[in-house]
Design a protein around this motif. Structure first.
Motif, mmCIF file in Angstrom:
data_model
loop_
_atom_site.group_PDB
_atom_site.id
_atom_site.type_symbol
_atom_site.label_atom_id
_atom_site.label_comp_id
_atom_site.label_asym_id
_atom_site.label_seq_id
_atom_site.Cartn_x
_atom_site.Cartn_y
_atom_site.Cartn_z
ATOM 1 N N ALA A 184 -21.793 52.795 26.789
ATOM 2 C CA ALA A 184 -23.092 52.572 27.415
ATOM 3 C C ALA A 184 -23.127 51.160 27.978
ATOM 4 O O ALA A 184 -23.714 50.259 27.394
ATOM 5 C CB ALA A 184 -24.208 52.783 26.397
ATOM 6 N N SER A 193 -25.488 59.221 26.571
ATOM 7 C CA SER A 193 -24.158 59.389 27.161
ATOM 8 C C SER A 193 -23.300 60.345 26.350
ATOM 9 O O SER A 193 -22.616 61.206 26.900
ATOM 10 C CB SER A 193 -23.454 58.035 27.297
ATOM 11 O OG SER A 193 -24.069 57.254 28.290
ATOM 12 N N THR A 224 -20.073 57.401 31.110
ATOM 13 C CA THR A 224 -21.411 57.007 30.696
ATOM 14 C C THR A 224 -22.437 57.718 31.565
ATOM 15 O O THR A 224 -22.111 58.160 32.658
ATOM 16 C CB THR A 224 -21.616 55.485 30.816
ATOM 17 O OG1 THR A 224 -22.913 55.151 30.315
ATOM 18 C CG2 THR A 224 -21.501 55.014 32.251
#
Length: 163
Positions: free
Chosen positions: A79, A123, A107
């Motif tokens: 992330a 994600s 992501t």
């Protein structure tokens, strides 16, 4: 008594249950959690290790608990935030994964916006769902050629979620 909650902006929930429970209710099994690690465990009680060494410790602990070799990781879910935290994640991956220069990173943060701590859950859940349904994963677009050129060519056996 029914309790309802309204999740605030940036909130995410990833519901995990036992395989038995999912099978009993006919629910899909997207993945098995084989291991985990936390940088908070790197130093000692109440001493979080917030540097890349703490993240290295967390990744190594997750791999050890899962009994998965580092070179077996076929995909990393992360992330990115567009700040120094990203550099720490990339440094930790370089320290732990021998194939770090070729393992794809994925992501949804760039597609859904920066949503604080919920980013890795969003994600991970989205990636697992895409993998389970055969939906093509979106290409990584960070603006860094060494990351954006990586491609997932086969379904990964093991996924590392790092956030």
């Amino acid at each position: 008594m029914v309790v309802e909650k309204v999740l605030g902006e940036g909130a995410a929930v990833l519901v995990m249950e036992t395989a038995e429970s999912a099978q009993e209710r006919g629910g899909p099994v997207l993945a098995d959690v084989l291991g985990y690690g936390m940088s908070m465990d790197a130093v000692g009680f109440l001493e979080p290790a917030l540097d890349s060494a703490g993240l290295v410790h967390a990744i190594e602990m997750a791999l050890e608990r899962s009994e998965v070799a580092a070179d077996e990781v076929g995909l990393v879910v992360w992330a990115p935030q567009g700040n120094a935290q990203d550099r720490k994640v990339l440094q930790a991956l370089a320290a732990v994964l021998p194939q770090h220069e070729s393992v794809p990173l994925v992501t949804t943060t760039f597609n859904t916006g920066y949503i604080e701590s919920a980013s890795i859950l969003v994600s991970l859940a989205t990636t697992l769902r895409a993998l389970s349904t055969g939906t093509q994963l979106w290409p990584q677009r960070t603006g860094m050629a060494e990351l954006d050129s990586r491609a997932l060519t086969a379904r990964p056996k093991y996924v590392l979620a790092c956030g």
